[in-house]
Design an enzyme around this catalytic site. Sequence first.
Site, PDB file in Angstrom:
ATOM      1  N   CYS A  12      -9.455   4.809   8.393  1.00  0.00           N
ATOM      2  CA  CYS A  12      -8.697   4.158   9.465  1.00  0.00           C
ATOM      3  C   CYS A  12      -8.630   5.123  10.650  1.00  0.00           C
ATOM      4  O   CYS A  12      -9.040   6.284  10.542  1.00  0.00           O
ATOM      5  CB  CYS A  12      -7.288   3.864   8.969  1.00  0.00           C
ATOM      6  SG  CYS A  12      -6.447   5.380   8.495  1.00  0.00           S
ATOM      7  N   HIS A  40      -6.358  11.602   1.447  1.00  0.00           N
ATOM      8  CA  HIS A  40      -6.282  11.430  -0.012  1.00  0.00           C
ATOM      9  C   HIS A  40      -7.640  11.031  -0.569  1.00  0.00           C
ATOM     10  O   HIS A  40      -7.827   9.922  -1.066  1.00  0.00           O
ATOM     11  CB  HIS A  40      -5.217  10.379  -0.356  1.00  0.00           C
ATOM     12  CG  HIS A  40      -3.846  10.968  -0.420  1.00  0.00           C
ATOM     13  ND1 HIS A  40      -2.697  10.219  -0.391  1.00  0.00           N
ATOM     14  CD2 HIS A  40      -3.439  12.258  -0.517  1.00  0.00           C
ATOM     15  CE1 HIS A  40      -1.652  11.025  -0.457  1.00  0.00           C
ATOM     16  NE2 HIS A  40      -2.078  12.253  -0.530  1.00  0.00           N
ATOM     17  N   CYS A  94      -0.226  10.767  12.035  1.00  0.00           N
ATOM     18  CA  CYS A  94      -0.729   9.527  12.644  1.00  0.00           C
ATOM     19  C   CYS A  94       0.338   8.958  13.592  1.00  0.00           C
ATOM     20  O   CYS A  94       1.517   8.921  13.241  1.00  0.00           O
ATOM     21  CB  CYS A  94      -1.042   8.516  11.550  1.00  0.00           C
ATOM     22  SG  CYS A  94      -1.580   6.953  12.228  1.00  0.00           S
ATOM     23  N   HIS A 122       6.154   9.675  -2.144  1.00  0.00           N
ATOM     24  CA  HIS A 122       5.005   9.788  -1.239  1.00  0.00           C
ATOM     25  C   HIS A 122       5.361  10.717  -0.071  1.00  0.00           C
ATOM     26  O   HIS A 122       6.453  10.621   0.491  1.00  0.00           O
ATOM     27  CB  HIS A 122       4.610   8.400  -0.716  1.00  0.00           C
ATOM     28  CG  HIS A 122       3.265   8.389  -0.076  1.00  0.00           C
ATOM     29  ND1 HIS A 122       3.052   8.887   1.191  1.00  0.00           N
ATOM     30  CD2 HIS A 122       2.057   7.990  -0.527  1.00  0.00           C
ATOM     31  CE1 HIS A 122       1.773   8.766   1.485  1.00  0.00           C
ATOM     32  NE2 HIS A 122       1.140   8.226   0.450  1.00  0.00           N
ATOM     33  N   GLU A 124       4.525  10.736   3.010  1.00  0.00           N
ATOM     34  CA  GLU A 124       4.892  10.041   4.253  1.00  0.00           C
ATOM     35  C   GLU A 124       6.367   9.624   4.194  1.00  0.00           C
ATOM     36  O   GLU A 124       7.111   9.782   5.173  1.00  0.00           O
ATOM     37  CB  GLU A 124       4.008   8.796   4.449  1.00  0.00           C
ATOM     38  CG  GLU A 124       4.373   8.050   5.720  1.00  0.00           C
ATOM     39  CD  GLU A 124       3.730   6.671   5.822  1.00  0.00           C
ATOM     40  OE1 GLU A 124       2.563   6.513   5.419  1.00  0.00           O
ATOM     41  OE2 GLU A 124       4.411   5.752   6.305  1.00  0.00           O
ATOM     42  N   THR A 159       4.018   2.953   6.073  1.00  0.00           N
ATOM     43  CA  THR A 159       2.953   2.263   6.811  1.00  0.00           C
ATOM     44  C   THR A 159       1.958   1.504   5.924  1.00  0.00           C
ATOM     45  O   THR A 159       1.318   0.575   6.381  1.00  0.00           O
ATOM     46  CB  THR A 159       2.153   3.273   7.657  1.00  0.00           C
ATOM     47  OG1 THR A 159       1.702   4.313   6.794  1.00  0.00           O
ATOM     48  CG2 THR A 159       2.973   3.842   8.783  1.00  0.00           C
ATOM     49  N   CYS A 187       1.179  -0.460   9.149  1.00  0.00           N
ATOM     50  CA  CYS A 187       0.169  -0.322  10.208  1.00  0.00           C
ATOM     51  C   CYS A 187      -0.935  -1.359  10.025  1.00  0.00           C
ATOM     52  O   CYS A 187      -1.182  -1.832   8.915  1.00  0.00           O
ATOM     53  CB  CYS A 187      -0.369   1.089  10.243  1.00  0.00           C
ATOM     54  SG  CYS A 187      -1.900   1.314   9.414  1.00  0.00           S
ATOM     55  N   SER A 215      -4.625   8.102  -3.543  1.00  0.00           N
ATOM     56  CA  SER A 215      -4.412   7.404  -2.269  1.00  0.00           C
ATOM     57  C   SER A 215      -3.577   6.147  -2.489  1.00  0.00           C
ATOM     58  O   SER A 215      -4.007   5.207  -3.156  1.00  0.00           O
ATOM     59  CB  SER A 215      -5.773   7.044  -1.661  1.00  0.00           C
ATOM     60  OG  SER A 215      -5.647   5.924  -0.819  1.00  0.00           O
ATOM     61  N   ASN A 217      -2.696   3.754  -0.420  1.00  0.00           N
ATOM     62  CA  ASN A 217      -3.208   2.490   0.139  1.00  0.00           C
ATOM     63  C   ASN A 217      -4.392   1.975  -0.674  1.00  0.00           C
ATOM     64  O   ASN A 217      -4.579   0.767  -0.799  1.00  0.00           O
ATOM     65  CB  ASN A 217      -3.505   2.635   1.635  1.00  0.00           C
ATOM     66  CG  ASN A 217      -4.791   3.378   1.925  1.00  0.00           C
ATOM     67  OD1 ASN A 217      -5.857   2.788   1.901  1.00  0.00           O
ATOM     68  ND2 ASN A 217      -4.711   4.680   2.178  1.00  0.00           N
TER      69      ASN A 217
HETATM   70  S1  SF4 Z   1      -0.587   4.805   9.375  1.00  0.00           S
HETATM   71 FE1  SF4 Z   1      -2.349   3.455   9.260  1.00  0.00          FE
HETATM   72  S2  SF4 Z   1      -3.799   4.249  10.752  1.00  0.00           S
HETATM   73 FE2  SF4 Z   1      -2.294   5.842  10.359  1.00  0.00          FE
HETATM   74  S3  SF4 Z   1      -3.164   7.094   8.726  1.00  0.00           S
HETATM   75 FE3  SF4 Z   1      -1.855   5.598   7.734  1.00  0.00          FE
HETATM   76  S4  SF4 Z   1      -3.225   3.886   7.235  1.00  0.00           S
HETATM   77 FE4  SF4 Z   1      -4.253   5.154   8.760  1.00  0.00          FE
END
Ligand code: SF4
Length: 274
Positions: A12, A40, A94, A122, A124, A159, A187, A215, A217
Amino acid sequence: MKVVRASKAGFCFGVKRAVKLSEEASKKKGPVHTLGPVVHNPQAIERLEHMSVKEINEIREARRGTVIIRAHGIPPEDYKVLESKGIEIVDATCPFVKKAQDYARMLHDEGYAIVIIGEKDHPEVRGIKGHAKEATVIETPEEAERLQMCGKMGVVVQTTQEQAVVGKIIPILFNKTKELRVFNTICSATGERQEAVKGFAGKVDVIVVVGGRNSGNTRRLAQIAGRIAPTYHIETARELKKEWFRGAKTVGVAAGASTPDFVIDEVVKRLESY
Ligand code: SF4
């Protein structure tokens, strides 16, 4: 066997940017470290290691040189520790994650009880929580049900969460407070990759999801894919097994936002050879 690649798959915007900043930082004098894996994905990390960008896991391991903050971001206290050590910071957080951090800080300043929808452990989410000062992290509607009533509640979302799950949680939160303020900080990259997988429904017999097991996502993509067709989550082409595709006419290949193109290409190539 026909191999169909998801319309959106792989790196991304945020991960591309973090990798690019890391590659640029590799030319700096002195040791260059990333705080945790910059992406990741073990294969992408290996590539950076060849450029002398090494990973450290704890902030106390950083003593001098440059530290790259990965796309997931970090809590404000960690910036302070790095600055106090005179370390140069390359901030690859990000911009979408920064937005979630900013909303969390704003909600805290305005006196909201903050709920973060995301994975508790996580990085984030830990970063966003740091910016919120205090927050409760929930991931499921069941956890939302267990929350106490409160005067005013502010919500931000990791996100990479799945829109449909968040859509189930919000109405529950609505009944837990007199004032609910929600920032949908999912996101678009995540949503697009999830929609691309959903687009496989009825069109493929098997789905292969490519990406790091660490990872978030990619794991979520595999969960979504699993509701559509038999799904295998792999990191590299080497893990593919011919017997998974016995009788299959079409296989769909999807990949998380942290999977490099060269890894996806290898998987597609191997599948096409079956
Ligand atoms: S927020 Fe979205 S664009 Fe940013 S690193 Fe994570 S998945 Fe990628």
